[in-house]
Design a protein around this motif. Structure first.
Motif, PDB file in Angstrom:
ATOM      1  N   ILE A  29       2.447  -9.732  -3.385  1.00 42.64           N
ATOM      2  CA  ILE A  29       3.892  -9.511  -3.467  1.00 42.64           C
ATOM      3  C   ILE A  29       4.197  -8.104  -3.969  1.00 42.64           C
ATOM      4  O   ILE A  29       5.075  -7.402  -3.445  1.00 42.64           O
TER       5      ILE A  29
ATOM      6  N   CYS B 261       3.092  -5.526  -1.138  1.00 41.43           N
ATOM      7  CA  CYS B 261       3.638  -5.661   0.208  1.00 41.43           C
ATOM      8  C   CYS B 261       5.153  -5.819   0.259  1.00 41.43           C
ATOM      9  O   CYS B 261       5.728  -5.963   1.348  1.00 41.43           O
ATOM     10  N   GLY B 262       5.815  -5.791  -0.880  1.00 45.25           N
ATOM     11  CA  GLY B 262       7.257  -5.904  -0.875  1.00 45.25           C
ATOM     12  C   GLY B 262       7.916  -4.671  -0.276  1.00 45.25           C
ATOM     13  O   GLY B 262       7.442  -3.542  -0.471  1.00 45.25           O
ATOM     14  N   ASN B 263       8.988  -4.890   0.489  1.00 47.97           N
ATOM     15  CA  ASN B 263       9.750  -3.794   1.106  1.00 47.97           C
ATOM     16  C   ASN B 263       8.877  -2.901   1.983  1.00 47.97           C
ATOM     17  O   ASN B 263       9.058  -1.671   2.032  1.00 47.97           O
TER      18      ASN B 263
ATOM     19  N   CYS C 177      -1.436  -2.741   0.658  1.00 47.94           N
ATOM     20  CA  CYS C 177      -0.937  -4.074   1.006  1.00 47.94           C
ATOM     21  C   CYS C 177      -2.018  -4.896   1.682  1.00 47.94           C
ATOM     22  O   CYS C 177      -2.286  -6.038   1.300  1.00 47.94           O
TER      23      CYS C 177
ATOM     24  N   LEU D  59       5.403 -16.113   0.706  1.00 49.13           N
ATOM     25  CA  LEU D  59       5.613 -14.680   0.529  1.00 49.13           C
ATOM     26  C   LEU D  59       7.070 -14.294   0.776  1.00 49.13           C
ATOM     27  O   LEU D  59       7.640 -13.462   0.051  1.00 49.13           O
ATOM     28  N   GLN D  60       7.691 -14.886   1.789  1.00 44.60           N
ATOM     29  CA  GLN D  60       9.087 -14.587   2.082  1.00 44.60           C
ATOM     30  C   GLN D  60       9.999 -14.966   0.926  1.00 44.60           C
ATOM     31  O   GLN D  60      10.937 -14.237   0.601  1.00 44.60           O
TER      32      GLN D  60
ATOM     33  N   VAL E 103       8.709 -10.718   0.363  1.00 47.88           N
ATOM     34  CA  VAL E 103       7.919 -10.020   1.384  1.00 47.88           C
ATOM     35  C   VAL E 103       8.449 -10.447   2.747  1.00 47.88           C
ATOM     36  O   VAL E 103       8.101 -11.504   3.266  1.00 47.88           O
TER      37      VAL E 103
ATOM     38  N   THR F 181       8.458  -8.425   5.689  1.00 46.16           N
ATOM     39  CA  THR F 181       7.765  -7.834   6.832  1.00 46.16           C
ATOM     40  C   THR F 181       6.592  -8.713   7.251  1.00 46.16           C
ATOM     41  O   THR F 181       5.921  -9.310   6.410  1.00 46.16           O
TER      42      THR F 181
ATOM     43  N   ILE G 197       3.394  -9.134   7.573  1.00 44.62           N
ATOM     44  CA  ILE G 197       2.155  -8.466   7.158  1.00 44.62           C
ATOM     45  C   ILE G 197       0.929  -9.068   7.836  1.00 44.62           C
ATOM     46  O   ILE G 197      -0.138  -8.463   7.829  1.00 44.62           O
TER      47      ILE G 197
END
Length: 470
Positions: free
Chosen positions: A309, A312-314, A322, A355-356, A360, A362, A364
């Motif tokens: 998190i 990989c955030g934003n 990430c 993750l969402q 997060v 995107t 990934i």
């Protein structure tokens, strides 16, 4: 001779592309297995899954032909990855179980192979536990042919259960099956079901309808257009409804509730079916019904992915940090167990939803090239193996040891949830879907699920056999 050389010698011998995954172990040493309990939140309920992606991944998955390799060079001496396994032995039995196990020898052999000592912890959720559960139902049915009782008495169940484990262990099975599968001697009894004898059962249940529905279970349709499952539930409801007429539990402290009785009555229905069906037909039907259940749930444990998190955030473009964090997290998942291709879709969606919810947004999986097989057991950095969604067995060969077949869902990208909204997930095509039927799970009983496992000492995965043929 290493695996690469072996693969090279095989290259060109077939015209299709196969993936062979063979696990052999050096000896039956003591194994310590621990359940992996998540420290934080655990996400495995279908009610918490994100919306499935709008791709074809969620159509019924085609099953590849089963191919299990033999040792390819019989004229040469066996290399180290083909060890010699200990022989079987005569078990010591209690002498108090009235079941003639020799009549069930073939089913016992299949169960011992599916629950082999080195592999049971890794294939428990998909192969071992469904087969062991089927064996217990068949034992109850066979017992009823001479006693007209659809469940064993408690003391008899204890003795028979002990004998079953002893016989399986003598045939190379893991003696920890009860712990791996969370099964007890009480699974051989009728429990709190008020109807436990054949005569009463056949008076209360439309047995012709039940037998017609479950005599031949279609492996491709049953999970999406169930026929046998609602017939079993209907019969269980009919016999559990007589509970209040047979005994009044209201004045008994801790007396069984209706959900307990319903689950126990489903076991009675299975016993009656196994009494009527040929052994192999009963085992096949029970395994297919188990597959419908296990393929609805991700069996993996997900700890809170703080590092993923954070890294990989934003994110809008590929990021080494990430992907490094994501790969490190998934590497931990890959130590748990082998799962099916359908479970992998659910697990990928569960983790993506997790993750969402933590920000997060995107995809990934796409940025970091995460495939479905990445969610299954890995061996020494090799490609993972996804088991087929239909029931499969572990096969024992004297030359190669315990082997099983991987599904050819090669490099299918892991599905990233389409949004953070939580909906239920269906792996059935729209034309195959039906409204949900009432089950013991929807009425509040816990679902069938085994937690992840972590192998400590001393098991070694000696042989990962992956061949790409063109």
């Amino acid at each position: 001779m290493d695996c690469v050389k072996t693969a090279t010698r095989l290259k060109g011998s077939l015209c299709h592309r196969f993936i062979f995954f063979t696990i052999c172990l050096s000896s039956f040493q003591d194994v310590v297995v621990l359940g992996m309990t998540p420290e934080m939140n655990h996400f495995s309920s279908l009610s918490e899954l994100a919306s499935p992606p709008s791709t074809g991944l969620f159509q019924p998955i085609e099953i590849s032909p089963a191919v299990i390799p033999h040792y390819p060079f019989p004229g040469e001496s066996f290399p180290p990855m083909y060890p010699t396994f200990p022989t079987t032995y005569d078990p010591v039995l209690t002498g108090k179980c009235p079941v003639n196990f020799s009549a069930l020898s073939d089913i016992m052999d299949k169960t011992a192979s599916d629950c082999s000592q080195p592999l049971a912890a890794f294939v428990g959720n998909v192969i071992c536990c469904p087969q062991f559960s089927s064996l217990l139902r068949i034992v109850r049915g066979y017992y009823s042919t001479t006693t007209d009782k659809l469940g064993l008495r408690n003391m008899t169940a204890n003795d028979c259960f002990s004998d079953i484990i002893s016989i399986l262990a003598s045939r190379r099975a893991n003696s920890s099956i009860p712990n791996i599968c969370s099964v007890e001697p009480s699974n051989l009894t009728g429990g709190s079901c008020p109807v436990k004898d054949v005569a009463t059962f056949e008076k209360m249940v439309n047995t012709s309808k039940l037998l017609d529905a479950c005599s031949s279970v279609d492996p491709l349709k049953e999970c999406c257009r169930p026929i046998c499952q609602p017939a079993i539930m209907e019969a269980a409801l009919q016999i559990s409804a007589g509970e209040s007429l047979i005994s009044d539990n209201k004045n008994i402290v801790g007396g069984p509730n209706h959900i307990d009785a319903l689950n126990d009555c489903k076991g009675v229905v299975y016993s009656w079916l196994s009494r009527k069906l040929p052994l192999e037909a009963a085992n096949t039907a029970f395994r297919i019904l188990s597959a419908c259940k296990v393929n609805k749930v991700c069996p993996l444990d997900f700890e809170q992915p703080y590092e993923v998190i954070k890294a990989c955030g934003n994110l809008t473009a590929p990021s080494p940090s990430c992907c490094s964090s994501l790969n490190a997290y998934i590497a931990g998942i890959q130590k748990q167990m082998l799962i099916t291709n359908r479970q992998a879709i659910i697990c990928a969606t569960v983790f993506g939803s997790m993750l969402q919810k933590s920000g997060v947004m995107t995809n990934i999986y796409d940025l970091c090239d995460v495939d479905l097989k990445d969610f299954s057991l890995q061996a020494y950095g090799q490609e993972g193996c996804l088991l087929r969604s239909l029931p499969a067995d572990v096969v024992y060969y004297n030359s190669t040891g315990f082997s099983f077949t991987c599904d050819l869902s090669d490099n299918i990208a892991a599905p990233w949830p389409s949004s953070s909204s939580m909906t239920s997930l269906s792996l059935c095509a729209p034309e195959m879907s039906l409204p949900a039927l009432p089950t013991s799970e929807t009425l509040g009983s816990p679902g069938y699920r085994n937690g992840g496992v972590d192998l400590l000492v001393p098991i070694f995965l000696f042989f990962v056999f992956i061949t790409l043929l063109y």
